[in-house]
Write an enzyme that holds these catalytic residues in place. Structure first.
Site, mmCIF file in Angstrom:
data_model
loop_
_atom_site.group_PDB
_atom_site.id
_atom_site.type_symbol
_atom_site.label_atom_id
_atom_site.label_comp_id
_atom_site.label_asym_id
_atom_site.label_seq_id
_atom_site.Cartn_x
_atom_site.Cartn_y
_atom_site.Cartn_z
ATOM 1 N N GLU A 30 -30.236 -33.799 -9.823
ATOM 2 C CA GLU A 30 -30.567 -32.376 -10.049
ATOM 3 C C GLU A 30 -31.908 -32.298 -10.779
ATOM 4 O OE1 GLU A 30 -29.178 -28.975 -9.458
ATOM 5 O OE2 GLU A 30 -31.220 -28.791 -10.222
ATOM 6 N N THR A 37 -27.848 -21.814 -9.102
ATOM 7 C CA THR A 37 -28.197 -20.390 -9.175
ATOM 8 C C THR A 37 -27.067 -19.604 -9.835
ATOM 9 O OG1 THR A 37 -29.478 -20.629 -7.159
ATOM 10 C CG2 THR A 37 -28.856 -18.392 -7.767
ATOM 11 N N ILE A 185 -26.792 -7.923 -4.546
ATOM 12 C CA ILE A 185 -27.630 -8.079 -5.740
ATOM 13 C C ILE A 185 -28.235 -6.745 -6.133
ATOM 14 C CG2 ILE A 185 -29.747 -9.143 -6.654
ATOM 15 C CD1 ILE A 185 -29.086 -11.661 -5.176
ATOM 16 N N ALA A 319 -20.636 -18.154 -4.284
ATOM 17 C CA ALA A 319 -20.306 -19.312 -5.130
ATOM 18 C C ALA A 319 -18.900 -19.838 -4.841
ATOM 19 C CB ALA A 319 -20.439 -18.938 -6.605
ATOM 20 N N HIS A 444 4.661 -2.547 -13.740
ATOM 21 C CA HIS A 444 4.242 -1.175 -14.063
ATOM 22 C C HIS A 444 3.978 -1.070 -15.563
ATOM 23 C CE1 HIS A 444 4.051 3.175 -13.965
ATOM 24 N NE2 HIS A 444 4.838 3.171 -15.034
#
Ligand code: NAI
Length: 474
Positions: A30, A37, A185, A319, A444
């Site tokens: 990475e 993101t 977005i 995702a 409920h």
């Protein structure tokens, strides 16, 4: 078996952990922070800020709930700091999980090397200081993610124009904001800035906002957005952007009419595209089509032994889909190809006010497919908990097959819709009918009762909405 994963976002880090659980020796490459993101500039920071501004706007109306709080102020710098602390903690958490799983994390830019050999596969890693190392592997998982689309609109290079990652980092709230794109977005960030007190305008090209959402829900949400002060233009295109002094002037065309919107900041949110270009993948034998990596049903690419998952393969770029694909790709890579992703049960989860969530077919999709369907609707105005929490704004819509009563779509506009939608996903996964849902006792008072009531409404049997009495049968 040695597996190299390139990319530490939702598909990559989950795939790495799964491969390690299955006994592989795993290296993850990475170049930036772990979490991708979603964690660094998407889902998590958006929801952290949405939580703050949601409370802020509720507190401004606290008197309606019988609470006197005096003047309510939003301290944006502190809201940002809290968001950053949450992101930092979760990023560290991903690092800890990888470490505990025995995954070695290598920092740098990973690239699948071109090679005539079938095995081993080779990945070169270029670190920030320019040095290069090579990793050998039997299997590689490419989880390279996506990036924002930059549309060909003149003037987007002006200062003040931003994309979602930057919008989540603004140190000062703009007074006015124009958003290009009424997709997920665009609408989530429009909600966020509007609740923070900004004057927000959304410009969407299509006739409805939130294209993947059932139109009945997206139109209701649009009304609620408008009521909260957000101006929404649909069927409108941005023609150009220009800077005039301190302001940006956004020229839009709606049908054959042009109009100018003046703003302080402009957010461009017209979609994201898989990030597979410029990485030498084609030379390494991996087929790339219109920017996305082509995979088979088992998530293997055209290069044997190389798998891909997450946004970089296109399709449903979410995702939770990436998490799932990461697991499936890792299992296929380590155990052999026999698992596929079931996309039928992938929910949408959109963090507006109220939230929107859906799973399965929309009404339009079902009708376009020529299916015989029946629909049940239940308004949240008739649900006690929703009335308490948000004045009963929203509704539940269930779509069933006329043939066997099976649930083929469930759509919710309401508080915590994003949590409740999982019941619909399970219904679809198990082939449940509306009977199965309403035979399940719902607690409920909860908003989830509306799901059962919507199922009853398919046969006009909902209890808490008026139904015309049926003639008594002999
Ligand atoms: P999107 O594809 O959801 O929406 C883009 C919108 O922009 C579309 O409605 C499109 O018609 C419109 N558009 C395109 N060009 C335009 C133009 N020139 N003028 C006006 N409108 C234009 O893409 P978005 O919102 O950027 O999201 C990107 C990705 O991130 C998506 O895959 C989305 O699913 C994902 N995402 C998901 C979230 C969630 O599930 N809660 C949150 C944020 C992102």
């Amino acid at each position: 078996m040695r597996v190299v994963v390139i990319g530490g976002g939702p598909a990559g880090y989950v795939g790495a952990i799964r491969a390690s659980q299955l006994g592989a020796e795993v290296v993850l490459v990475e170049r930036r922070a772990l979490g991708g993101t979603c964690l660094n500039e998407g889902c998590v920071p958006t929801k952290a800020l949405l939580h703050t501004v949601g409370l802020f706007s509720q507190m401004r109306r606290a008197a309606d709930l019988g609470i006197d709080v005096g003047e309510v102020k939003l301290d944006w710098a502190r809201a940002q700091a809290r968001k950053e602390a949450i992101v930092k903690r979760l990023v560290a958490g991903v690092g800890m999980l990888l470490r505990k799983a025995g995954v070695q994390v290598v920092r740098g830019n990973g690239r699948l090397a071109a090679s005539q050999l079938v095995t081993p596969l080779r990945v070169t890693v270029k670190t920030e200081d320019g040095s290069e190392t090579e990793l050998k592997a039997e299997k590689v998982l490419l989880a390279l993610g996506s990036r924002a689309i930059v549309p060909p609109i003149p003037g987007l290079d002006n200062p003040g124009v931003m994309y979602s990652a930057e919008a989540l980092e603004v140190s000062e709230l703009p007074r006015r904001l124009v958003v290009i794109g009424g997709g997920v977005i665009g609408i989530e960030l429009a909600t966020m800035f509007a609740k923070a007190g900004c004057d927000v305008v959304v410009v969407e090209m299509l006739h409805d906002i939130l294209p993947p959402v059932d139109t009945e829900l997206s139109r209701s949400l649009r009304q609620l957005l408008t009521r909260s002060g957000v101006r929404v233009y649909t069927g409108s295109r941005v023609v150009s952007v220009e800077r005039r002094g301190d302001e940006l002037v956004v020229r839009i065309r709606t049908e054959d009419k042009e109009e100018e919107l003046t703003t302080d900041r402009l957010l461009v949110a017209v979609g994201r595209r898989p990030d597979a270009e410029g990485q030498g993948l084609e030379e390494a034998g991996v087929r790339v089509d219109r920017g996305k990596i082509v995979v088979d049903d088992y998530l293997e690419t055209s290069r044997p032994g190389v798998f891909a998952a997450g946004d970089v393969i296109g399709g449903v770029m979410l995702a939770h889909v990436a998490f799932h694909e990461g697991i499936v790709a890792a299992e296929n890579a380590v155990l052999g190809k026999n698992r596929r992703v079931d996309y039928k049960t992938v929910p949408n989860a959109i963090y507006t006010d109220p939230e929107v969530a859906g799973v399965g077919l929309t009404e339009k999709q079902a009708r376009t497919m020529g299916l015989s369907i029946r629909i049940g609707r239940f308004p949240l105005a008739a649900n006690a908990k929703a009335l308490i929490e948000n004045n009963g704004n929203g509704f539940v819509k269930v779509i069933t097959s006329e043939l066997d009563g099976k649930v083929i779509g469930l759509h919710i506009l309401g508080p915590r819709a994003t949590d409740m939608i999982s019941e619909g996903g399970l219904a679809l996964q198990m082939g449940a009918s509306v009977e199965d849902i309403y035979a399940t006792v719902h607690p409920h008072p909860t908003i989830s009762e509306a799901l059962a009531e919507a199922c009853l409404a398919v046969d006009s049997r909902a209890i808490h909405i008026p139904n015309p009495p049926k003639p008594v049968r002999d």
